[in-house]
Design an enzyme around this catalytic site. Structure first.
Site, short mmCIF file in Angstrom:
data_model
loop_
_atom_site.label_atom_id
_atom_site.label_comp_id
_atom_site.label_asym_id
_atom_site.label_seq_id
_atom_site.Cartn_x
_atom_site.Cartn_y
_atom_site.Cartn_z
N ASP A 152 29.75 5.30 -61.77
CA ASP A 152 31.06 4.66 -61.70
C ASP A 152 31.65 4.81 -60.30
O ASP A 152 32.17 3.85 -59.72
CB ASP A 152 32.01 5.23 -62.75
CG ASP A 152 32.18 6.74 -62.68
OD1 ASP A 152 31.31 7.44 -62.12
OD2 ASP A 152 33.20 7.23 -63.22
N ARG A 153 31.53 5.99 -59.73
CA ARG A 153 32.07 6.22 -58.38
C ARG A 153 31.25 5.47 -57.32
O ARG A 153 31.81 4.90 -56.38
CB ARG A 153 32.10 7.72 -58.10
CG ARG A 153 33.11 8.42 -59.02
CD ARG A 153 33.07 9.92 -58.89
NE ARG A 153 33.63 10.35 -57.61
CZ ARG A 153 33.51 11.59 -57.15
NH1 ARG A 153 32.85 12.50 -57.85
NH2 ARG A 153 34.04 11.92 -55.99
#
Length: 156
Positions: free
Chosen positions: A103-104
């Site tokens: 996600d990051r």
């Protein structure tokens, strides 16, 4: 036959789904992990009208595995998992880049496609992440703090 793209974001609290044709992208809905069969059969039901491609970004390997095993049952669905089938290429000084959540990584990748750094990326989910990208387009690192849903009321 037109192409339909499905984007599945598997987070710690929910599974968010968006869909689109071409450059048009719309939020579709949210599911919990108990509704994975319903989610997959819903996507498969569009198979008669569209060529379906599913792109998965996950921070929960167990749920990702469940979604992928359900998707494999439908031969008309093509799917790719970011970080596995599709590498997320960004310059990074992060010491444990392999342990950094997809996600990051995707947030950094997308922000670099859209804006000129330096910048901070704030993501408010189950956890709140704050990531920094330098003017040299390098992910320098960031931090994770409790998100609004799990933070004690005295801090909210």
């Amino acid at each position: 036959m037109r192409n339909m793209f499905w984007y599945i974001d598997i987070g710690n609290s929910s599974i968010s789904v968006a869909r689109g044709t071409g450059h048009e992208l719309r939020f579709f809905r949210e599911f919990n992990d108990n509704n994975i069969p319903k989610l997959v059969s819903l996507i498969a039901s569009y198979g008669r009208q569209f060529n379906n491609t599913v792109v998965i970004c996950s921070v929960v390997p167990k749920i990702e595995k469940m979604v992928c095993s359900q998707l494999k049952r439908y031969k008309t669905l093509k799917f790719k998992c970011l970080g596995k089938d599709v590498p997320i290429k960004i310059a990074s000084k992060y010491l444990s880049f392999q342990q950094l959540g997809n996600d990051r990584k995707v947030n950094v990748y997308a922000a670099l496609k859209r804006w000129e750094p330096p910048f901070l990326i704030l993501d408010f989910g189950t956890a709140t992440t704050i990531d920094y990208v330098s003017s040299k387009r390098v992910f320098e690192g960031g931090l994770i703090v409790p998100g609004g849903q799990i933070m004690p009321r005295s801090f909210a």
